[in-house]
Design a protein around this motif. Structure first.
Motif, PDB file in Angstrom:
ATOM      1  N   SER A  48      38.534   6.149  60.565  1.00  0.00           N
ATOM      2  CA  SER A  48      37.584   6.975  61.087  1.00  0.00           C
ATOM      3  C   SER A  48      37.022   6.434  62.041  1.00  0.00           C
ATOM      4  CB  SER A  48      36.587   7.311  59.770  1.00  0.00           C
ATOM      5  OG  SER A  48      35.505   8.137  60.323  1.00  0.00           O
ATOM      6  N   GLY A  50      34.034   6.869  65.459  1.00  0.00           N
ATOM      7  CA  GLY A  50      32.889   7.869  66.060  1.00  0.00           C
ATOM      8  C   GLY A  50      31.998   7.017  66.708  1.00  0.00           C
ATOM      9  N   CYS A  57      29.451  13.257  63.430  1.00  0.00           N
ATOM     10  CA  CYS A  57      29.890  12.114  62.857  1.00  0.00           C
ATOM     11  C   CYS A  57      28.916  12.021  61.883  1.00  0.00           C
ATOM     12  CB  CYS A  57      29.538  10.940  63.631  1.00  0.00           C
ATOM     13  SG  CYS A  57      31.082  10.761  65.190  1.00  0.00           S
ATOM     14  N   LYS A  82      36.646   1.763  59.866  1.00  0.00           N
ATOM     15  CA  LYS A  82      35.881   2.498  60.683  1.00  0.00           C
ATOM     16  C   LYS A  82      35.667   1.906  61.969  1.00  0.00           C
ATOM     17  CE  LYS A  82      32.687   5.898  59.904  1.00  0.00           C
ATOM     18  NZ  LYS A  82      33.165   6.783  61.038  1.00  0.00           N
ATOM     19  N   TRP A 108      35.239  14.108  68.027  1.00  0.00           N
ATOM     20  CA  TRP A 108      34.599  13.093  66.942  1.00  0.00           C
ATOM     21  C   TRP A 108      33.670  13.541  65.912  1.00  0.00           C
ATOM     22  CZ3 TRP A 108      34.938  12.462  72.475  1.00  0.00           C
ATOM     23  CH2 TRP A 108      35.774  11.538  73.052  1.00  0.00           C
ATOM     24  N   PRO A 109      33.863  13.141  64.718  1.00  0.00           N
ATOM     25  CA  PRO A 109      34.538  11.945  64.460  1.00  0.00           C
ATOM     26  C   PRO A 109      36.137  12.188  64.356  1.00  0.00           C
ATOM     27  CG  PRO A 109      33.799  13.326  62.423  1.00  0.00           C
ATOM     28  CD  PRO A 109      33.037  13.816  63.662  1.00  0.00           C
ATOM     29  N   THR A 111      39.524  11.430  62.755  1.00  0.00           N
ATOM     30  CA  THR A 111      39.953  11.010  61.214  1.00  0.00           C
ATOM     31  C   THR A 111      41.551  10.904  61.390  1.00  0.00           C
ATOM     32  OG1 THR A 111      37.994  12.268  60.399  1.00  0.00           O
ATOM     33  CG2 THR A 111      39.764  11.600  59.086  1.00  0.00           C
ATOM     34  N   TYR A 126      36.609  16.380  62.444  1.00  0.00           N
ATOM     35  CA  TYR A 126      35.837  16.683  61.215  1.00  0.00           C
ATOM     36  C   TYR A 126      36.421  17.589  60.194  1.00  0.00           C
ATOM     37  CZ  TYR A 126      32.169  19.092  58.527  1.00  0.00           C
ATOM     38  OH  TYR A 126      31.293  19.717  57.645  1.00  0.00           O
TER      39      TYR A 126
END
Length: 672
Positions: A48, A50, A57, A82, A108-109, A111, A126
């Motif tokens: 993840s 961000g 995020c 992260k 962003w985020p 994933t 997201y």
């Protein structure tokens, strides 16, 4: 090797990662240990990515990462990593390119799902906790990925290999060098000009971003070729931006982008790099037009910068969040009752200059902006308006402030230091130059064994630096040399270029990688050719090499700049987007301008002319009349006489005759 089964983000240097240190997710920061854990467990990685000022995020964090049920699924099925994209733009660029290669739109985020050896096989941006917005729920997504991993691991691994090879070819590949051609800038400027919104400025459509590298291309085209429509596109874009809600009319500073085509409703996060580039563009615009709009917005933005963005030591924080008290824009928006309550009888006067609007779909309080007529009136009546804005600002300071990402990023600071030094010269603000020098000293002083950190937060430093850090700081050093005449800044710039060569240059001597040679945790060592909201690392490197070779007259450095530019342009020719920074830098390499000015320091007549006519293509060297030591050379190694005032403007290896009259120098430097 496995790490403790708990969240491990409490001690990291990134405020964004620290925001997630209380999540029930067993987060790891990106590291060799986290990658080794995934291999040991034979588990896929949930990555993840961000950043602190990212609205969506925060939404995904609140919905999913703070939820015990979602976290339990994440912890059971994946090694969860992260990443702060501002700390690790190299990691971000690799996996964003992978998402694009899958045919997905980026954002962003980010994933991504990776094999245990870090190769991407599926992803998105997201995901809501529960299915909505036409998107599957996050638990649903994770269980589907886990099922595919268990049942189709071999085909997923093959797919990941192919995707990784594709990303490597695009971001790290070597292509033949290109012939540097004047037409390249003209062609790109023409294409950008065709995308300009002639009514509202910026590029047509929504959302609207400042797009500083594109604006730079248009400005360079006007300066070089006299294409007035390209200049006008930049001026229109700036005027509309500075009237819209994307600009903070009470406190100064620009938000990252507007969600609409009118520059009205911003995502309210404020980024250091956007405001550095705004200051530069407004500085050029003020020089070209004399419009006080641009001067005043520079002053307001620098005031905001020094008031809200300085960290201990004098460097600048990365960003301000969009949200306060969990609501986007709450700190910056006002109802009419709010204005009336604060300003009392002066409220009616305020509304002569500003409008409040809450367009369809916006759920918060109204947003302050200006009509074209109000913008003109507010500039004419600036002194009268300033006291009202100060009252509103003082009232706003009592509100819950948005969060600040207080880490000092070296490359973003380099951009701001250069912008401050340039604007300080042009507007005779020695205090801005001093603030730039202090920030530079703090960043440079954080070096370890001669190497810069990429990021600092208090006493925590993230090493090693990226190539963009050395390039931005070399350009900042040269800007400070131009502003102060201190030759130590030239030596600093030389040192940064030496570090680039030592840690980032490729084996053929034709270019540079974004990541240092001793960074062992990247799956692909990428070049850094693609612009983001700021010019690419490669473009900043070319600019630094060209500018330093102009200042020093170093022919070997000039040759290095040329070779780097040719090969970088060869790669950029294969890019579908994001090459404006490289085109701008290669135009600089083709026709660098150098101005040597001999003038008495006590009563200069030529230096003020140079200062008020900034040109991104030009390096200025100022020497005191009578100086004999360390005299700058003109092309060909010629030493200019220093016994009386004079100015020499050189393009490449050719210099015009000496100019001694300030009016004549003004005519020479000013494009009309």
């Amino acid at each position: 090797m496995t790490l403790p089964a708990k969240n491990l983000l409490a001690e990291v240097a990134s405020p964004y990662l620290q925001q997630h240190s209380g999540n029930p997710v067993h987060w790891r920061a990106w590291s060799p240990a986290a990658l080794a854990e995934a291999k040991a467990l034979e588990r896929p990685i949930l990555l993840s990515i961000g950043y602190a000022a990212c609205h969506w995020c925060h939404v995904m964090a609140h919905e999913s990462f703070e939820n015990d049920t979602v976290a339990a699924v994440m912890n059971r099925l994946f090694v969860n990593i992260k990443v702060d994209r501002e700390e690790r733009p190299d990691i971000d660029q690799i996996y964003m390119a992978a998402l694009h290669a899958m045919g997905e739109q980026g954002g962003w985020p980010l994933t991504m799902f990776l094999t245990p050896d870090g190769k991407p096989f599926w992803g998105g941006t997201y995901f809501p906790r529960d299915a909505r917005y036409g998107r599957p729920g996050f638990i649903q997504v994770m269980e589907a990925v886990d099922k595919a991993w268990r049942e189709k691991r071999e085909s997923l691994a093959q797919s990941a290999d192919g995707l990784t090879s594709h990303v490597e070819a695009r971001l790290a590949g070597a292509h033949g060098k290109a012939v540097l051609d004047r037409d390249t800038l003209s062609d790109l400027a023409g294409r950008i000009d065709g995308m300009i919104d002639r009514d509202l400025g910026g590029l047509r459509g929504a959302p609207k971003f400042p797009n500083a590298p594109f604006m730079h291309t248009l400005w360079m085209s006007w300066l070089r070729d006299g294409t007035a429509s390209h200049r006008d596109a930049v001026l229109l874009s700036l005027e509309k931006m500075l009237a819209g809600g994307i600009y903070d009319h009470v406190g100064g500073g620009l938000s990252r982008y507007s969600t609409d085509a009118e520059w009205l409703v911003p995502h309210f996060e404020k980024m250091l790099y956007d405001n550095a580039q705004l200051i530069r563009l407004c500085n050029w615009a003020y020089a070209a037009t004399g419009s006080d709009l641009f001067r005043l917005r520079i002053e307001d933005t620098v005031e905001w910068l020094l008031r809200e963005m300085r960290v201990d030591g004098g460097a600048f924080a990365a960003s301000l969040d969009a949200d306060s008290d969990g609501e986007e824009g709450l700190f910056y928006t006002w109802s009419k009752d709010d204005i009336d309550s604060v300003l009392g009888d002066d409220s009616a006067l305020f509304f002569n200059y500003f409008t409040l609007s809450a367009p369809h779909g916006w759920e918060g309080k109204p947003i302050i902006h200006q009509t074209e007529a109000q913008q003109s009136l507010s500039i004419a009546d600036h002194d009268q308006l300033a006291s009202l804005k100060q009252i509103l600002l003082a009232a706003r300071e009592q509100r819950v402030r948005p969060g600040r990402d207080g880490k000092a990023l070296t490359d973003w600071n380099g951009l701001m230091i250069a912008a401050l030094a340039e604007a300080g010269r042009a507007l005779t603000r020695s205090d801005w130059i001093e603030a730039a020098a202090q920030a530079f000293s703090h960043i440079a002083g954080a070096s370890h064994e001669g190497r810069l950190p990429h990021s600092m937060l208090g006493g925590k430093k993230l090493f090693p630096a990226l190539s963009s850090d050395y390039a931005a700081m070399a350009n900042a050093a040269i800007a400070l040399f131009e502003a102060t005449g201190d030759p130590n800044y030239v030596e600093r710039a030389r040192h940064f270029v030496t570090q680039l060569d030592d840690w980032h240059q490729d084996g053929e001597g034709t270019g540079y990688y974004l990541t240092a040679s001793d960074s062992g945790d990247v799956p692909i060592r990428i070049r850094g050719d693609v612009d983001d909201a700021i010019p690419s690392a490669s473009s900043q490197i070319i600019e630094a090499l060209v500018r330093l070779s102009s200042v020093t007259g170093d022919l070997a450095l000039q040759e290095k700049a040329w070779v780097t530019a040719e090969h970088t342009m060869g790669r950029a020719a294969q890019q579908a987007y994001g090459q404006a920074g490289i085109v701008n830098a290669c135009a600089l390499a083709l026709e660098p301008l150098k101005l040597v000015v001999i003038d008495p320091i006590e009563s200069p007549s030529l230096v003020p002319v140079a200062n008020r006519n900034p040109d991104p293509r030009r390096v200025d060297i100022v020497v005191q009349v009578g100086t004999e030591a360390n005299r700058p050379t003109l092309p060909g190694g010629v030493l200019p006489p220093t016994d009386k005032p004079g100015a020499w403007l050189c393009t490449g290896q050719v210099c015009l005759p000496v100019v001694t009259d300030p009016d004549e120098l003004e005519r020479l430097l000013r494009r009309r």
